[in-house]
Design an enzyme around this catalytic site. Sequence first.
Site, PDB file in Angstrom:
ATOM      1  N   GLU A  72      -0.302   1.064  -5.694  1.00 25.25           N
ATOM      2  CA  GLU A  72      -0.057  -0.129  -4.903  1.00 25.25           C
ATOM      3  C   GLU A  72       0.059  -1.377  -5.765  1.00 25.25           C
ATOM      4  OE1 GLU A  72      -3.136  -0.363  -1.891  1.00 25.25           O
ATOM      5  OE2 GLU A  72      -3.543   1.784  -2.166  1.00 25.25           O
ATOM      6  N   HIS A  74       0.848  -1.210   0.000  1.00 24.71           N
ATOM      7  CA  HIS A  74       0.000   0.000   0.000  1.00 24.71           C
ATOM      8  C   HIS A  74       0.883   1.261   0.000  1.00 24.71           C
ATOM      9  CE1 HIS A  74      -3.227   2.695   0.874  1.00 24.71           C
ATOM     10  NE2 HIS A  74      -3.999   1.863   1.541  1.00 24.71           N
TER      11      HIS A  74
END
Length: 288
Positions: free
Chosen positions: A260, A158
Amino acid sequence: MIDTLPTGVIRTRNALGRRFIEVDHPAVHARIAEQGAQIIACAPTGQQPLLWMSPVDPAKPDTALRGGIPLCWPWFADERPGPAHGIARTSHWQLRLAEADSQQVRLVLELPEQEIARQLPGEHWAVQVEMVLGSSLSVTLTTTNIGPRPQPLSQALHSYLPVDDIDSAQILGLEGASYIDKLQAGAQCRQQGPVRFSGEVDRVYFDTTADVQLLDGSGEPLWVQRRNSQSVVVWNPWQAKGARLSQFPADGYRGMVCIEAANAGPDARLVEAGQTHWLQTIISRHPP
């Protein structure tokens, strides 16, 4: 747990008790939170930082930190019941390897089997994350199914990336790609031109392995490469949602965007017994 660290790598603890690994190397400066195995700062020497970290996050123990590269594992978002993005972000990892040469530092952290068994009864995994820090940043999350039957896996690295101003930011490399728009009840759409931002964005691009380039008008682009990933998440909460996020400044959305590397949506995996799957992102200021 290792006892001896190479020169330029030390362990620290903040005023609230959270433990960190600090890297002060001729090639790179970095900071990693041991809980969550989360890199929260990385600046190769002579370059602008590669990651964004919320300036208002106090980094309390037992919390998910807002910025850097949280590890979403073994599920992404709300794809399974339980905490959002899985258990890895607040779990207690152990440093298993730390080594350095003249060019880079390599760290390997492991999520202990007993920690997995405690939080995921009936599941059997071995998981570790490797970080290679130098003129670029490489993060590799490796998962092995050590159980007797197939187990589902979705995940993401992330990555919060810095931009000078979100109004001038754009992402190249996803032109023509299909994506799931989470703001339109999961509608499937196709990207027209570069990705630009004028409001909240929450998308899972799929069936793409393309490298992407983040431009923000500053003249110093960021490149994001992915390996063993056919999906990439692009996210910016914008003002209204940003105001509801924990540890996030009111204007934080203007200085960051998430790109991500993922195995999410249609790219979720079923890991067979004995099989290993790894996911990697490489973030750099120079072209691949």
